[in-house]
Write a protein that holds these residues in place. Sequence first.
Motif, mmCIF file in Angstrom:
data_model
loop_
_atom_site.group_PDB
_atom_site.id
_atom_site.type_symbol
_atom_site.label_atom_id
_atom_site.label_comp_id
_atom_site.label_asym_id
_atom_site.label_seq_id
_atom_site.Cartn_x
_atom_site.Cartn_y
_atom_site.Cartn_z
ATOM 1 N N TRP A 181 2.142 -3.591 1.945
ATOM 2 C CA TRP A 181 1.993 -4.810 1.157
ATOM 3 C C TRP A 181 1.070 -4.568 -0.031
ATOM 4 N N TRP A 182 -0.089 -3.958 0.214
ATOM 5 C CA TRP A 182 -1.038 -3.718 -0.876
ATOM 6 C C TRP A 182 -0.493 -2.753 -1.916
ATOM 7 N N ILE A 183 0.117 -1.670 -1.462
ATOM 8 C CA ILE A 183 0.675 -0.698 -2.411
ATOM 9 C C ILE A 183 1.760 -1.344 -3.255
ATOM 10 N N THR A 184 2.621 -2.125 -2.637
ATOM 11 C CA THR A 184 3.708 -2.772 -3.382
ATOM 12 C C THR A 184 3.180 -3.797 -4.373
ATOM 13 N N ILE A 185 2.242 -4.623 -3.966
ATOM 14 C CA ILE A 185 1.728 -5.665 -4.863
ATOM 15 C C ILE A 185 0.939 -5.067 -6.017
ATOM 16 N N GLY B 93 11.570 1.724 -1.307
ATOM 17 C CA GLY B 93 11.161 3.129 -1.352
ATOM 18 C C GLY B 93 10.092 3.451 -0.320
ATOM 19 N N LEU B 94 9.107 2.584 -0.203
ATOM 20 C CA LEU B 94 8.055 2.815 0.785
ATOM 21 C C LEU B 94 8.578 2.674 2.217
ATOM 22 N N THR B 95 9.531 1.776 2.414
ATOM 23 C CA THR B 95 10.137 1.639 3.736
ATOM 24 C C THR B 95 10.920 2.902 4.093
ATOM 25 N N TRP B 96 11.677 3.423 3.135
ATOM 26 C CA TRP B 96 12.421 4.658 3.372
ATOM 27 C C TRP B 96 11.482 5.838 3.588
ATOM 28 N N ALA B 97 10.292 5.767 2.985
ATOM 29 C CA ALA B 97 9.310 6.837 3.159
ATOM 30 C C ALA B 97 8.647 6.784 4.535
#
Length: 103
Positions: free
Chosen positions: A60-64, A46-50
């Motif tokens: 990395w930080w947001i995902t973890i 999702g963050l990659t698509w964003a």
Amino acid sequence: MELLFITLAGAIIGLIARYTLPYRHAHGSVLVPAVGAALAAALWVGLTWAGMKWNGGWIWWITIVGTAILTVGVDLLLGALRTRADTSRLHRLTRTGIPSTGA
């Protein structure tokens, strides 16, 4: 390759959640690590698509951190729901007056 790493990190977060939070008895041993891995992968994609870049530190930080928060929430919610359902079912089964077959 980064998706593989972040999915592994999600599974490790799930393992930590599984063995540090209550309600361990209420669900299977692979459920919470699988939830952690799935959440990490979904957040990353999702963050990659964003538009976030995979080589930036924020993704990395947001995902973890997001995976840790969501995994803890799912673990506590599923455990509480399962414990409540088990208690309710036990109460229903013990008050229904099942005839005894004792000799």
